[in-house]
Motif scaffolding. Structure first.
Motif, PDB file in Angstrom:
ATOM      1  N   SER A  98      -0.640   6.046  -6.825  1.00 52.50           N
ATOM      2  CA  SER A  98      -1.279   5.785  -5.539  1.00 52.50           C
ATOM      3  C   SER A  98      -0.897   6.807  -4.470  1.00 52.50           C
ATOM      4  O   SER A  98      -1.651   7.013  -3.522  1.00 52.50           O
ATOM      5  CB  SER A  98      -0.956   4.372  -5.050  1.00 52.50           C
ATOM      6  OG  SER A  98       0.428   4.245  -4.785  1.00 52.50           O
ATOM      7  N   ILE A 118       6.612   0.589  -2.451  1.00 42.46           N
ATOM      8  CA  ILE A 118       6.390   1.865  -1.776  1.00 42.46           C
ATOM      9  C   ILE A 118       6.136   1.613  -0.297  1.00 42.46           C
ATOM     10  O   ILE A 118       5.225   0.851   0.063  1.00 42.46           O
ATOM     11  CB  ILE A 118       5.189   2.612  -2.398  1.00 42.46           C
ATOM     12  CG1 ILE A 118       5.447   2.838  -3.892  1.00 42.46           C
ATOM     13  CG2 ILE A 118       4.945   3.932  -1.666  1.00 42.46           C
ATOM     14  CD1 ILE A 118       4.240   3.346  -4.658  1.00 42.46           C
ATOM     15  N   ASP A 120       4.730   2.419   3.204  1.00 46.70           N
ATOM     16  CA  ASP A 120       3.624   3.195   3.755  1.00 46.70           C
ATOM     17  C   ASP A 120       4.014   3.942   5.025  1.00 46.70           C
ATOM     18  O   ASP A 120       3.249   4.780   5.510  1.00 46.70           O
ATOM     19  CB  ASP A 120       2.426   2.282   4.054  1.00 46.70           C
ATOM     20  CG  ASP A 120       1.814   1.725   2.781  1.00 46.70           C
ATOM     21  OD1 ASP A 120       1.808   2.431   1.756  1.00 46.70           O
ATOM     22  OD2 ASP A 120       1.334   0.571   2.811  1.00 46.70           O
ATOM     23  N   GLU A 154       2.511  -0.746  -8.533  1.00 43.06           N
ATOM     24  CA  GLU A 154       2.888  -0.185  -7.240  1.00 43.06           C
ATOM     25  C   GLU A 154       2.500  -1.166  -6.149  1.00 43.06           C
ATOM     26  O   GLU A 154       1.337  -1.524  -6.019  1.00 43.06           O
ATOM     27  CB  GLU A 154       2.192   1.152  -7.030  1.00 43.06           C
ATOM     28  CG  GLU A 154       2.562   2.168  -8.104  1.00 43.06           C
ATOM     29  CD  GLU A 154       1.796   3.470  -7.985  1.00 43.06           C
ATOM     30  OE1 GLU A 154       1.488   3.879  -6.852  1.00 43.06           O
ATOM     31  OE2 GLU A 154       1.507   4.069  -9.037  1.00 43.06           O
ATOM     32  N   HIS A 156       2.503  -1.741  -2.141  1.00 43.06           N
ATOM     33  CA  HIS A 156       2.617  -1.031  -0.870  1.00 43.06           C
ATOM     34  C   HIS A 156       2.942  -2.002   0.259  1.00 43.06           C
ATOM     35  O   HIS A 156       2.514  -3.150   0.247  1.00 43.06           O
ATOM     36  CB  HIS A 156       1.311  -0.299  -0.549  1.00 43.06           C
ATOM     37  CG  HIS A 156       1.169   0.969  -1.328  1.00 43.06           C
ATOM     38  ND1 HIS A 156       1.497   2.193  -0.808  1.00 43.06           N
ATOM     39  CD2 HIS A 156       0.764   1.180  -2.605  1.00 43.06           C
ATOM     40  CE1 HIS A 156       1.286   3.109  -1.734  1.00 43.06           C
ATOM     41  NE2 HIS A 156       0.845   2.526  -2.828  1.00 43.06           N
TER      42      HIS A 156
END
Length: 164
Positions: A98, A118, A120, A154, A156
């Motif tokens: 991503s 993850i 942002d 993943e 976010h």
């Protein structure tokens, strides 16, 4: 106030924990794994591995190429991508699709499926080492007769530091 050890223990108890990443130890572990498996860790592959390991955040291929160009005349995108492909194929690093970036693996001696959190905001990534997640996904795939080849989950959001 939680000490770092108490915090790590609390996270581990819930199945997710952060690793304090020692880049030099990681590179030694990968070199040992290559020797045991009869894999060729060329100087270029080793250098790309060292650069990924040294990064405190997921690193993009073009950033690796820029670093390599400073060290090696004639470094080109295929050079970096071939080294990254070798490291990925042997489960020494992970690719976060991503954000199109690479991160070193916390357990390079064994192939495994892990989720990443993850951020942002800061682009940091946390590898979640929880066998229950992998088992749940594998079980769901099996129930549907699905044979997975690869999986990187993943998630976010915003990390604790950025949320402050």
């Amino acid at each position: 106030m939680n000490t770092s050890h108490e915090h790590d223990h609390a996270e581990h108890k819930h199945g997710a924990h952060r690793h304090k990443h020692d880049a030099a130890a990681f590179v030694r572990t990968v070199a040992d794994a290559c020797e045991r498996r009869g894999l060729r860790l060329t100087p270029l592959r080793l250098r790309v591995l060292e650069m990924v390991a040294a990064s405190d955040k997921p690193v993009k291929a073009y950033d690796l190429l820029d670093q390599l160009k400073d060290e090696r005349a004639g470094a080109a995108p295929p050079t970096v991508y071939r080294a990254l492909d070798f490291l990925l194929e042997n489960s020494f690093i992970h690719k976060l699709e991503s954000i199109n970036a690479y991160v070193s693996c916390h357990h390079p001696e064994e192939a495994h499926q892990v989720p990443f959190l993850i951020c942002d905001v800061c682009a940091g990534a946390i590898e979640i080492c929880d066998e229950r997640v992998a088992a749940l996904l594998a079980g769901q795939a099996q129930e549907h007769g699905f044979k997975p080849r690869a999986q990187t989950l993943e998630v976010h959001g915003v990390c604790a530091n950025c949320a402050k």
